[in-house]
Motif scaffolding. Structure first.
Motif, PDB file in Angstrom:
ATOM      1  N   ILE A   1      36.895 -17.134  75.516  1.00 16.53           N
ATOM      2  CA  ILE A   1      38.126 -17.108  76.285  1.00 16.53           C
ATOM      3  C   ILE A   1      38.559 -15.662  76.414  1.00 16.53           C
ATOM      4  CG2 ILE A   1      40.546 -17.820  76.365  1.00 16.53           C
ATOM      5  CD1 ILE A   1      39.572 -20.228  74.582  1.00 16.53           C
ATOM      6  N   SER A   2      38.724 -15.235  77.638  1.00 16.60           N
ATOM      7  CA  SER A   2      39.103 -13.856  77.899  1.00 16.60           C
ATOM      8  C   SER A   2      40.593 -13.683  77.632  1.00 16.60           C
ATOM      9  CB  SER A   2      38.773 -13.528  79.354  1.00 16.60           C
ATOM     10  OG  SER A   2      39.333 -12.293  79.702  1.00 16.60           O
ATOM     11  N   VAL A   3      40.955 -12.631  76.934  1.00 22.55           N
ATOM     12  CA  VAL A   3      42.368 -12.380  76.665  1.00 22.55           C
ATOM     13  C   VAL A   3      42.756 -11.019  77.207  1.00 22.55           C
ATOM     14  CG1 VAL A   3      42.403 -13.814  74.604  1.00 22.55           C
ATOM     15  CG2 VAL A   3      42.006 -11.356  74.386  1.00 22.55           C
ATOM     16  N   PHE A   4      44.067 -10.873  77.404  1.00 21.62           N
ATOM     17  CA  PHE A   4      44.652  -9.653  77.921  1.00 21.62           C
ATOM     18  C   PHE A   4      45.786  -9.343  76.963  1.00 21.62           C
ATOM     19  CE2 PHE A   4      47.083  -7.119  80.964  1.00 21.62           C
ATOM     20  CZ  PHE A   4      46.099  -6.478  81.700  1.00 21.62           C
ATOM     21  N   MET A   5      45.766  -8.173  76.327  1.00 18.83           N
ATOM     22  CA  MET A   5      46.734  -7.909  75.263  1.00 18.83           C
ATOM     23  C   MET A   5      47.864  -7.024  75.756  1.00 18.83           C
ATOM     24  SD  MET A   5      46.152  -9.286  72.371  1.00 18.83           S
ATOM     25  CE  MET A   5      47.325  -8.263  71.486  1.00 18.83           C
ATOM     26  N   LEU A   6      49.054  -7.301  75.255  1.00 17.98           N
ATOM     27  CA  LEU A   6      50.170  -6.395  75.513  1.00 17.98           C
ATOM     28  C   LEU A   6      50.984  -6.299  74.228  1.00 17.98           C
ATOM     29  CD1 LEU A   6      51.867  -4.665  77.457  1.00 17.98           C
ATOM     30  CD2 LEU A   6      53.200  -6.713  77.937  1.00 17.98           C
ATOM     31  N   SER A   7      50.886  -5.152  73.563  1.00 20.50           N
ATOM     32  CA  SER A   7      51.715  -4.927  72.382  1.00 20.50           C
ATOM     33  C   SER A   7      52.984  -4.214  72.814  1.00 20.50           C
ATOM     34  CB  SER A   7      50.981  -4.043  71.373  1.00 20.50           C
ATOM     35  OG  SER A   7      49.864  -4.729  70.888  1.00 20.50           O
TER      36      SER A   7
ATOM     37  N   GLY B   1      34.055   2.555  80.010  1.00 21.14           N
ATOM     38  CA  GLY B   1      33.625   3.624  80.874  1.00 21.14           C
ATOM     39  C   GLY B   1      33.769   3.203  82.319  1.00 21.14           C
ATOM     40  N   GLN B   2      33.360   1.960  82.572  1.00 18.95           N
ATOM     41  CA  GLN B   2      33.545   1.316  83.869  1.00 18.95           C
ATOM     42  C   GLN B   2      34.742   0.382  83.745  1.00 18.95           C
ATOM     43  OE1 GLN B   2      31.511   1.598  86.729  1.00 18.95           O
ATOM     44  NE2 GLN B   2      30.693   3.364  85.607  1.00 18.95           N
ATOM     45  N   PRO B   3      35.433   0.092  84.868  1.00 20.84           N
ATOM     46  CA  PRO B   3      36.508  -0.907  84.780  1.00 20.84           C
ATOM     47  C   PRO B   3      35.992  -2.186  84.131  1.00 20.84           C
ATOM     48  CG  PRO B   3      36.605   0.186  86.888  1.00 20.84           C
ATOM     49  CD  PRO B   3      35.396   0.732  86.175  1.00 20.84           C
ATOM     50  N   LEU B   4      36.792  -2.712  83.218  1.00 21.37           N
ATOM     51  CA  LEU B   4      36.312  -3.799  82.379  1.00 21.37           C
ATOM     52  C   LEU B   4      36.321  -5.151  83.071  1.00 21.37           C
ATOM     53  CD1 LEU B   4      38.164  -2.737  79.130  1.00 21.37           C
ATOM     54  CD2 LEU B   4      35.728  -2.529  79.564  1.00 21.37           C
ATOM     55  N   GLY B   5      37.202  -5.321  84.031  1.00 22.14           N
ATOM     56  CA  GLY B   5      37.300  -6.641  84.686  1.00 22.14           C
ATOM     57  C   GLY B   5      38.037  -7.620  83.798  1.00 22.14           C
ATOM     58  N   PHE B   6      38.146  -8.858  84.262  1.00 27.15           N
ATOM     59  CA  PHE B   6      38.966  -9.827  83.541  1.00 27.15           C
ATOM     60  C   PHE B   6      38.162 -10.939  82.900  1.00 27.15           C
ATOM     61  CE2 PHE B   6      41.875  -7.816  86.484  1.00 27.15           C
ATOM     62  CZ  PHE B   6      42.953  -7.565  85.665  1.00 27.15           C
ATOM     63  N   ASP B   7      36.878 -10.955  83.134  1.00 28.15           N
ATOM     64  CA  ASP B   7      36.107 -12.116  82.695  1.00 28.15           C
ATOM     65  C   ASP B   7      35.410 -11.908  81.364  1.00 28.15           C
ATOM     66  OD1 ASP B   7      36.777 -13.655  84.918  1.00 28.15           O
ATOM     67  OD2 ASP B   7      35.314 -12.548  86.135  1.00 28.15           O
TER      68      ASP B   7
ATOM     69  N   CYS C   1      34.753 -11.414  77.672  1.00 23.97           N
ATOM     70  CA  CYS C   1      35.588 -11.738  76.523  1.00 23.97           C
ATOM     71  C   CYS C   1      35.039 -11.045  75.296  1.00 23.97           C
ATOM     72  CB  CYS C   1      35.665 -13.238  76.314  1.00 23.97           C
ATOM     73  SG  CYS C   1      34.063 -14.013  76.310  1.00 23.97           S
ATOM     74  N   GLY C   2      35.892 -10.910  74.303  1.00 20.84           N
ATOM     75  CA  GLY C   2      35.455 -10.342  73.041  1.00 20.84           C
ATOM     76  C   GLY C   2      35.714  -8.862  72.894  1.00 20.84           C
ATOM     77  N   ILE C   3      36.273  -8.222  73.941  1.00 25.96           N
ATOM     78  CA  ILE C   3      36.487  -6.776  73.853  1.00 25.96           C
ATOM     79  C   ILE C   3      37.550  -6.465  72.804  1.00 25.96           C
ATOM     80  CG2 ILE C   3      37.088  -4.698  75.136  1.00 25.96           C
ATOM     81  CD1 ILE C   3      36.211  -6.217  77.678  1.00 25.96           C
ATOM     82  N   VAL C   4      38.661  -7.210  72.877  1.00 29.48           N
ATOM     83  CA  VAL C   4      39.741  -6.965  71.926  1.00 29.48           C
ATOM     84  C   VAL C   4      39.241  -7.245  70.518  1.00 29.48           C
ATOM     85  CG1 VAL C   4      42.118  -7.491  71.341  1.00 29.48           C
ATOM     86  CG2 VAL C   4      41.375  -7.666  73.713  1.00 29.48           C
TER      87      VAL C   4
ATOM     88  N   ALA D   1      39.792 -13.331  67.295  1.00 35.09           N
ATOM     89  CA  ALA D   1      38.387 -13.662  67.032  1.00 35.09           C
ATOM     90  C   ALA D   1      38.042 -15.092  67.446  1.00 35.09           C
ATOM     91  CB  ALA D   1      38.064 -13.412  65.561  1.00 35.09           C
ATOM     92  N   PRO D   2      38.843 -16.098  67.075  1.00 38.71           N
ATOM     93  CA  PRO D   2      38.489 -17.455  67.523  1.00 38.71           C
ATOM     94  C   PRO D   2      38.419 -17.581  69.040  1.00 38.71           C
ATOM     95  CG  PRO D   2      40.171 -17.546  65.818  1.00 38.71           C
ATOM     96  CD  PRO D   2      39.988 -16.118  66.164  1.00 38.71           C
ATOM     97  N   LEU D   3      39.343 -16.929  69.742  1.00 42.20           N
ATOM     98  CA  LEU D   3      39.319 -17.021  71.199  1.00 42.20           C
ATOM     99  C   LEU D   3      38.050 -16.361  71.739  1.00 42.20           C
ATOM    100  CD1 LEU D   3      43.044 -16.359  72.182  1.00 42.20           C
ATOM    101  CD2 LEU D   3      41.820 -18.536  72.134  1.00 42.20           C
ATOM    102  N   ALA D   4      37.672 -15.216  71.138  1.00 41.00           N
ATOM    103  CA  ALA D   4      36.456 -14.544  71.580  1.00 41.00           C
ATOM    104  C   ALA D   4      35.251 -15.435  71.333  1.00 41.00           C
ATOM    105  CB  ALA D   4      36.304 -13.215  70.844  1.00 41.00           C
ATOM    106  N   ASP D   5      35.253 -16.104  70.171  1.00 42.09           N
ATOM    107  CA  ASP D   5      34.141 -16.987  69.848  1.00 42.09           C
ATOM    108  C   ASP D   5      34.021 -18.135  70.835  1.00 42.09           C
ATOM    109  OD1 ASP D   5      33.573 -15.388  67.751  1.00 42.09           O
ATOM    110  OD2 ASP D   5      34.618 -16.620  66.256  1.00 42.09           O
TER     111      ASP D   5
END
Lengths: 332, 871
Positions: free
Chosen positions: A112-118, A274-280, A282-285, A105-109
């Motif tokens: 800052i775009s993040v990419f997650m890998l669990s 629905g569409q490719p999300l792209g990398f820019d 932020c806040g999706i996660v 949440a702080p990064l989204a605020d």
């Protein structure tokens, strides 16, 4: 809490399904012959659209240049939250849920775009290298920041850089609207691992699952329509193997090879976009993880080149969908 | 990624003859003497003496990752096996009939999420507790502590969720751990702390070591480090822990956990095992991958606790238990000293004992001690009466000599050799030489000829004038050249042949030799003085004396037949038969008679003849060219041999120090060296660092023997002969009020006219009463016993009996002086007259000042030692 900034410089790439054969040599080497490369961070995720590869610079050299290989332009750094010296047990929720409020949440605020890998072992939050000063500034209040250098964690100090979004709106109270469409495939997934010593014995099976799913896909073409999704993830990070596969695939493995939880838990997927999300963007996660955190539902989250995937316990799927749908509606 | 398991080895904690080899299965072996009947069949030889017999094999537990042996006596042979999927299984070897064991065997402890089990450790006290260290899982703990006595609890896991775990049916599966520690991390190694069995040391993936206390798991001590593998506590020093990372071992002190106390030298290959020796303190064995040597680190001499700056010393050794083969693993024997069994990758085993380092120490007396392992050997001199004096150790000799005041006779210097026991010809020669040298120089001083302390034959002989002398007592006149000069006669005096005076008269010397029964020597000296008749007379006398040798008469007869015919039968027979004579002086007599004039090598190089006699002979019969050459040659010979007789030639010059150096090198007799150099030596020689070293060493020896009185006597003796060695005053008494030294301020005011000793108290007890500081006139402190101001003489106090005073006046006077001295305790600062204090502490242990409980006398470490010599 400690936030470790790992030393791997990561590339995120996509290999088109039809071009996978030109990359298999390098991928097999990265996945099954770690002693032959200096690669320490490798992840391969197969989705119906493509193969997403996350790999460090040493591993990236193993991949050929090809028209089928598209690479996200940025270099990424992996962050890892460690419960460090502090309290041992208090919060039960696991995975992304645990760090949703403190990191995501702080990064989204701060845009800052993040990419997650669990993975089976932990969660990696990938951020762009150029965003690092901002990341450190954002998270320094909550975490002890440690940068891993040559295998040793050294204290990293925030440089006090901001990107202009100094104090963002207090989004904590307002539910974050969900922007992208969600879908939930019908098949159930296992998050598992195996003993690296037994990897050679199942290597051919894994190769089959990784690269020759195409045939199965054709026959299962209708089943995908009926809600099934082709999804498989393999990662080998610092010697640890993590696997995500659907329940049917696990049955192909011999007994006692895959690590299973005592409760035998299974997970269902929520697919975002629905569409490719792209990398820019932020806040999706954050949009997904915050409601889950509020509801105390554990989750895995795997970003790929085009879409994001969240895994939640099967028994929680309805409440998850419900919670997310509410947000969706409030957002609109 | 090899799946080949390398065998590891595990020793039974209670059965010293059993161990387990674990690779893909567990094999129990018993070790026994090779060749004995019970081990004969199928025994594997481990060493020349021992062999192993396979007792049982257990292959029930696949995917083994780690094994731990139950630490208690009963049930024996219970093992916990950690598997690749994180399950911990209890199993047993060859104990199927043991009912107590039966309940436990087969029990499984299953973590919530499967992942590799890296390490296992039984709690040493609460042996039901088993700690398992697992790999990382995002949602699970890495350390699970299981209670092996706990029963399967079905409510812990809902039945419908148990889908992938297999054998729950038996009721042997436990899924609820007692404690869970370390979230979000892997545990690579762990151990229980022996000091507190509730504490656990964990080494985690995130590069830290952490100590958890099970009573409060939220608190932990932790430190960041790379060295996170193989944590193990020193069984002999419970705060010392070793851990490793790749090729480097770090040693930790748990009391000072912030950083390693030290790290051992890094090995090029990664380490695979690190183990403290259970039978020897501070011995750590390490093994690297693909290596055939085991490195040992001996931390015996590490100072504890460690200082910050002190880099501890570690002795590193390596052993190669089986010559070529690579070692897969090793295990120390739990009780046999320094013994281990090593196993190679193809399961070849080897029984091996690390040889203990030997440490050795000489005592300041004669004993020699050495220690090897747990054995201590002492080698002492046989103190029995039968031991010949010459065989005694030099330390014993020096002690005896110190007791008999050796070296202290400054009047009759030669008598020192008698004090030394009188049985050493070298010392006899030395002290006679010194006697003559001192005698001559004293005489020279009287005649004001000059400083003659450097007297030596070598120095004296520079120029001579020739005169000739004829045979006396023989009819035949010969022309044997016989040389004479003032210098030569001085040299003869040093040799002891003649006494002072212008005449060359050897008669007194001959008489003294006759008295001592040295007939052959006397005869030879007479003959060399060309008095053949006197020589024959001496021999006759010798033959007729009590216990005389009748053969001397025969020699006299042969001598009387002397002829100077060159080709006579007598000459021919004498020159060949003389070699068969056993007595050296008889031999040289005939050699002299049969030699050509000027060619006396047979006499000059007869080493059994005393140096002084040969030198005297040379002074008489060698010409000016031959003589210095001979003297030089002989002096060098003596110097090399360290023969004290050579002091005659060198004197106490720099050459003499060289000679003495080689003597000390051979004998270690610093006592003789010190006294000798003090005796006659001029100032420059005393300043020679070697001489100072001998003197200091001799003083240290005396101290080590607790011969403090002898040490003091030596120091007095030394300061008399060498005024520069007089120690300066080192202790001053300062006034409490003005801070000035009371003795110093006294000497600064000469008009005071009162003599202070260097300790600030008047030398004569009757004369002076200095009870106030000479600087500021304030009173001196009072004696705690007589309550008089210091400076008041003790003799006026009622404490001293008059009767004693009369008994020995001089002795008592000395004592009385000492009794007046200031003494005080450095701890409580109370004190008084030395005499009073001494008598007080003879009967009391506490300070005489009331309410002061200081045990002043016991604080003085040397105060409890008794001197081992008499005054």
């Amino acid at each position: 809490m400690e936030l470790h900034i790992l030393e791997h410089s990561l590339k995120v790439a996509s290999i088109a399904k039809e071009g996978i054969q030109i990359c298999t040599h390098g991928l097999i080497k990265l996945a099954f012959l770690p002693s032959k490369t200096r690669c320490k961070f490798f992840s391969l995720t197969e989705t119906p659209e493509d193969y997403t590869i996350i790999v460090d610079e040493d591993g990236f050299k193993e991949l050929p240049e090809s028209e089928y290989l598209s690479v996200a332009e940025a270099t990424w750094l992996a962050l890892n939250v460690v419960s460090g010296g502090g309290n041992a047990t208090s919060s039960q929720p696991i995975g992304v849920t645990k760090i949703a409020k403190s990191v995501i949440a702080p990064l989204a605020d701060h845009n800052i775009s993040v990419f997650m890998l669990s993975t089976y072992q932990t969660d990696f939050i990938l951020v762009r290298e150029r965003d690092l000063p901002m990341v450190m500034h954002t998270l320094s209040s909550e975490f002890t920041l440690l940068r891993v250098v040559n295998g040793e964690a050294v204290a990293a100090n925030s440089t006090g850089v901001t990107n202009g979004f100094v104090k963002p709106k207090l989004g904590n109270h307002l539910p974050r609207p969900i922007i992208h469409p969600l879908s939930s495939p019908s098949n159930m997934f296992c998050v598992t691992s195996l003993d690296p010593d037994t990897l050679p014995s199942v290597a051919t099976l894994l190769m089959d699952v990784m690269f020759y799913s195409g045939g199965a896909k054709e026959t299962g073409g209708q089943s995908e329509d009926s809600g099934h999704i082709r999804f498989f993830s393999f990662s080998l990070i610092e010697g640890y193997i993590s696997l995500v596969m659907d329940e049917q695939t696990t049955r192909r493995f011999p007994n006692n090879v895959l690590f299973t939880s005592a409760s035998g838990e299974l997970w269902k997927m929520v697919r975002i976009g629905g569409q490719p999300l792209g990398f820019d963007e932020c806040g999706i996660v954050a949009q997904i993880s915050e409601p889950l955190a509020t509801a105390d539902i554990p989750a895995y989250y795997i970003s790929t080149f085009k879409f994001d995937h969240a895994l939640v316990p099967e028994e929680n799927i309805q409440s998850v969908i419900g919670a997310l749908r509410t947000n969706e509606s409030t957002g609109q | 990624m090899s799946s080949g398991y390398k065998p590891d080895i595990l020793w039974s904690p209670h059965h010293a003859d059993r161990y387990v080899i674990c690779d893909t299965e567990l094999s129990l072996y018993r070790i026994g003497p090779a060749g004995s009947s019970e081990t004969k069949a199928g025994a594997l030889p481990l060493s020349e003496e021992t062999a192993a017999t396979l007792l049982a094999i257990n292959s029930d537990t696949p995917y083994m990752k780690c094994v731990a042996w139950y630490p208690k006596q009963e049930p024996e042979c219970l093992l916990a096996v950690g598997q690749a999927n994180g399950r911990v299984v209890l199993t047993s070897l060859g104990q199927s009939h043991n009912s107590k064991c039966k309940e436990l065997v087969g029990k499984e402890f299953v973590p919530k999420h499967a992942r590799q089990c890296n390490t296992l450790a039984w709690n040493p006290v609460d042996s039901n507790w088993l700690a398992a260290g697992l790999d990382k899982h995002r949602a699970d703990f890495s350390v699970l502590i299981w209670d092996i006595s706990s029963k399967f609890s079905p409510e812990a896991v809902p039945a419908e969720k148990v889908r992938l775990s297999g054998d729950v049916d038996s009721g042997l599966v436990v899924t609820k751990p007692l404690y869970e520690l370390g979230q979000n991390d892997a545990c690579l190694s762990l151990c229980w702390l022996p000091r507190d069995h509730q504490k656990l040391l964990l080494a985690g993936m995130h590069r830290n070591l952490a100590i958890f206390d099970l009573r409060n798991t939220s608190q932990k001590t932790f430190v960041n480090t790379k060295a996170i593998q193989g944590v193990t506590v020193d069984p002999h020093f419970q705060d010392r822990v070793a851990s490793f990372f790749e090729g480097q071992v770090a040693i930790w002190d748990l009391r000072k956990f912030e950083k390693p106390v030290f790290t051992l030298t890094e090995q090029p290959k990664p380490l695979t095992k690190v183990a403290w020796c259970p039978t020897r303190m501070g011995l750590l064995a390490t093994l690297t991958r693909d290596s055939n040597i085991i490195r040992l680190y001996d931390m015996q001499h590490t100072p504890m606790p460690f200082g910050d700056e002190v880099e501890p010393t570690i002795i590193e050794r390596s052993v190669q238990p089986c010559s070529e083969s690579i070692i897969s693993s090793f295990a120390w024997h739990p009780s046999a000293q320094n013994r281990m069994v090593v196993v190679s990758p193809n399961r070849v085993m080897n029984d091996f004992t690390v040889f203990e380092r030997i440490s050795l120490a000489w005592s300041s007396t004669t004993a020699l001690m050495w220690a090897c392992g747990r054995h201590l050997y002492e080698c002492t001199e046989d103190a029995g009466q039968g031991v010949a004096a010459a065989e005694k150790d030099i330390a014993t000799k020096m002690r005896e000599r110190a007791q008999s005041h050796y070296g202290h006779d400054t009047v009759q210097v030669w008598r020192n050799h008698v004090l030394a026991g009188g049985d050493d010809p070298q010392l006899r020669s030395l002290w006679y030489t010194l006697h003559y040298i001192l005698h001559c120089s004293a005489a020279a001083l009287q005649e004001t000829i000059g400083p003659f302390k450097a007297y030596s034959v070598k120095v004296i002989l520079e120029c001579t004038t020739e005169t000739r002398r004829c045979w006396s007592g023989s009819d035949r006149q010969t022309d044997v050249p016989w040389y004479h000069s003032e210098e030569r006669s001085l040299a003869l005096q040093l040799c002891g042949w003649i006494s002072r005076g212008p005449d060359i008269d050897v008669e007194p010397f001959l008489k003294s030799l006759e008295q001592e029964g040295e007939w052959e020597r006397a005869a030879a000296v007479a003959l060399f003085n060309l008095d053949i008749r006197r020589a024959i007379q001496i021999l006759n006398k010798g033959a007729s004396a009590e216990k005389g040798d009748l053969n001397l008469n025969v020699v006299a007869m042969a001598l009387s037949g002397y002829t100077d015919e060159k080709n006579s039968l007598w000459r021919e027979m004498c020159s060949s038969l003389r070699l068969q004579l056993k007595k050296p002086y008889l031999c040289v007599m005939f050699a002299f008679l049969t030699s050509e004039p000027g060619a006396y090598d047979a006499v000059l190089y007869e080493s059994r003849v005393a140096v002084r006699d040969r030198v005297a002979f040379a002074c008489m019969f060698l010409n000016d060219a031959q003589l210095p050459r001979y003297i030089d040659k002989l002096a060098n010979e003596m110097k090399e041999a360290g023969n004290l007789e050579g002091i005659l030639l060198t004197g106490l010059t720099k050459d003499g120090v060289d000679l003495m150096e080689s003597y000390v090198d051979q004998t270690g007799d610093v006592q003789t060296a010190s006294f000798c150099m003090l005796k006659g030596s001029p100032g420059e020689v005393l300043k020679d660092p070697r001489v100072q070293c001998w003197i200091e060493n001799y003083r240290n020896l005396l101290d080590a023997w607790r011969f403090w009185h002898k040490r003091a006597e030596f120091d007095i003796h030394r300061s008399k002969l060498d005024s520069s060695s007089k120690p300066l005053a080192q202790v001053f008494v300062s006034c409490n009020f003005c801070g000035k030294s009371i003795s110093y301020s006294c000497s600064a005011m000469p008009h005071q006219g009162r003599g202070f000793s260097q300790y600030g108290v008047s030398g004569s007890p009757t004369k002076s009463k200095v009870t106030s500081c000479p600087g500021c006139r304030k009173p001196l402190p009072r004696c705690a016993l007589c309550l008089m101001n210091m400076g008041t003489p003790v003799s006026s106090c009622p404490g001293t009996g008059k009767a004693d005073e009369k008994a020995d006046l001089t002795r008592d006077k000395k004592l009385a002086q000492f009794n007046n001295w200031f003494t005080w305790c450095h701890n409580c600062r109370h004190g008084g007259h030395a005499g009073h204090m001494l008598s007080w502490f003879r009967d009391h242990s506490e300070c005489p000042v009331s309410a002061c409980t200081c045990k002043c006398m016991q604080l003085d470490t040397t105060g409890n030692l008794v001197p081992s010599d008499s005054v």
